[in-house]
Design a protein around this motif. Structure first.
Motif, PDB file in Angstrom:
ATOM      1  N   LYS A  90       3.523   6.617  -5.330  1.00  0.00           N
ATOM      2  CA  LYS A  90       3.976   6.722  -6.722  1.00  0.00           C
ATOM      3  C   LYS A  90       3.660   8.106  -7.279  1.00  0.00           C
ATOM      4  O   LYS A  90       2.608   8.687  -7.018  1.00  0.00           O
ATOM      5  CB  LYS A  90       3.321   5.649  -7.583  1.00  0.00           C
ATOM      6  CG  LYS A  90       3.880   4.278  -7.298  1.00  0.00           C
ATOM      7  CD  LYS A  90       3.421   3.278  -8.314  1.00  0.00           C
ATOM      8  CE  LYS A  90       4.127   1.952  -8.026  1.00  0.00           C
ATOM      9  NZ  LYS A  90       3.687   0.915  -8.884  1.00  0.00           N
ATOM     10  N   ASP A 108       0.829  -1.208   0.000  1.00  0.00           N
ATOM     11  CA  ASP A 108       0.000   0.000   0.000  1.00  0.00           C
ATOM     12  C   ASP A 108       0.863   1.258   0.000  1.00  0.00           C
ATOM     13  O   ASP A 108       0.579   2.217  -0.721  1.00  0.00           O
ATOM     14  CB  ASP A 108      -0.933   0.028   1.214  1.00  0.00           C
ATOM     15  CG  ASP A 108      -2.037  -1.010   1.127  1.00  0.00           C
ATOM     16  OD1 ASP A 108      -2.227  -1.588   0.033  1.00  0.00           O
ATOM     17  OD2 ASP A 108      -2.704  -1.243   2.153  1.00  0.00           O
ATOM     18  N   SER A 167       3.940   1.643  -1.096  1.00  0.00           N
ATOM     19  CA  SER A 167       4.619   1.847  -2.377  1.00  0.00           C
ATOM     20  C   SER A 167       3.629   2.323  -3.435  1.00  0.00           C
ATOM     21  O   SER A 167       3.979   3.139  -4.294  1.00  0.00           O
ATOM     22  CB  SER A 167       5.311   0.568  -2.831  1.00  0.00           C
ATOM     23  OG  SER A 167       4.364  -0.414  -3.195  1.00  0.00           O
ATOM     24  N   THR A 168       2.401   1.855  -3.371  1.00  0.00           N
ATOM     25  CA  THR A 168       1.385   2.281  -4.335  1.00  0.00           C
ATOM     26  C   THR A 168       0.977   3.726  -4.096  1.00  0.00           C
ATOM     27  O   THR A 168       0.844   4.506  -5.040  1.00  0.00           O
ATOM     28  CB  THR A 168       0.149   1.364  -4.239  1.00  0.00           C
ATOM     29  OG1 THR A 168       0.543   0.030  -4.467  1.00  0.00           O
ATOM     30  CG2 THR A 168      -0.900   1.758  -5.247  1.00  0.00           C
ATOM     31  N   ARG A 212       0.360   8.663  -9.290  1.00  0.00           N
ATOM     32  CA  ARG A 212      -0.848   8.719  -8.459  1.00  0.00           C
ATOM     33  C   ARG A 212      -0.962  10.075  -7.782  1.00  0.00           C
ATOM     34  O   ARG A 212      -2.041  10.671  -7.725  1.00  0.00           O
ATOM     35  CB  ARG A 212      -0.822   7.611  -7.415  1.00  0.00           C
ATOM     36  CG  ARG A 212      -2.079   7.580  -6.575  1.00  0.00           C
ATOM     37  CD  ARG A 212      -2.073   6.407  -5.582  1.00  0.00           C
ATOM     38  NE  ARG A 212      -3.330   6.308  -4.910  1.00  0.00           N
ATOM     39  CZ  ARG A 212      -3.725   7.080  -3.916  1.00  0.00           C
ATOM     40  NH1 ARG A 212      -2.944   8.041  -3.487  1.00  0.00           N
ATOM     41  NH2 ARG A 212      -4.898   6.921  -3.332  1.00  0.00           N
TER      42      ARG A 212
END
Length: 90
Positions: free
Chosen positions: A60, A54, A56-57, A63
């Motif tokens: 980004k 989560d 690392s997502t 995002r």
């Protein structure tokens, strides 16, 4: 005399048997506790891996840029919109 020895040996045998039963009970109890702790450790490892994914997502660049454009209505900076300041105010 041999009757007293037999009674003492019988008492020692009963004490040893009770001690064995208690040791087995404690060993089973500790084994169950160990299994619970290992299960909890596995669950925490799974949660940790999910949290790392989560993180690392969520971090980004694409995002963050998309949220800035959509939610904050931000636009990229262009040279035409850039203001330059000079030192001395002239």
């Amino acid at each position: 005399m041999s009757g007293k020895i037999n009674a003492v040996l019988a008492a020692l045998l009963v004490i040893c048997a009770l001690s064995l039963v208690r040791s087995q009970y404690e060993a089973r109890h500790l084994f169950i506790e160990l299994e619970r702790a290992q299960s909890q450790a596995r669950q925490l490892d799974i949660e940790w891996a999910q949290l790392q994914l989560d993180q690392s997502t969520l971090g980004k660049h694409a995002r963050i840029e998309e949220i800035a454009r959509r939610d904050l209505e931000m636009t990229p900076l262009t040279p035409a919109r850039t203001q330059y300041l000079t030192e001395g105010g002239q």
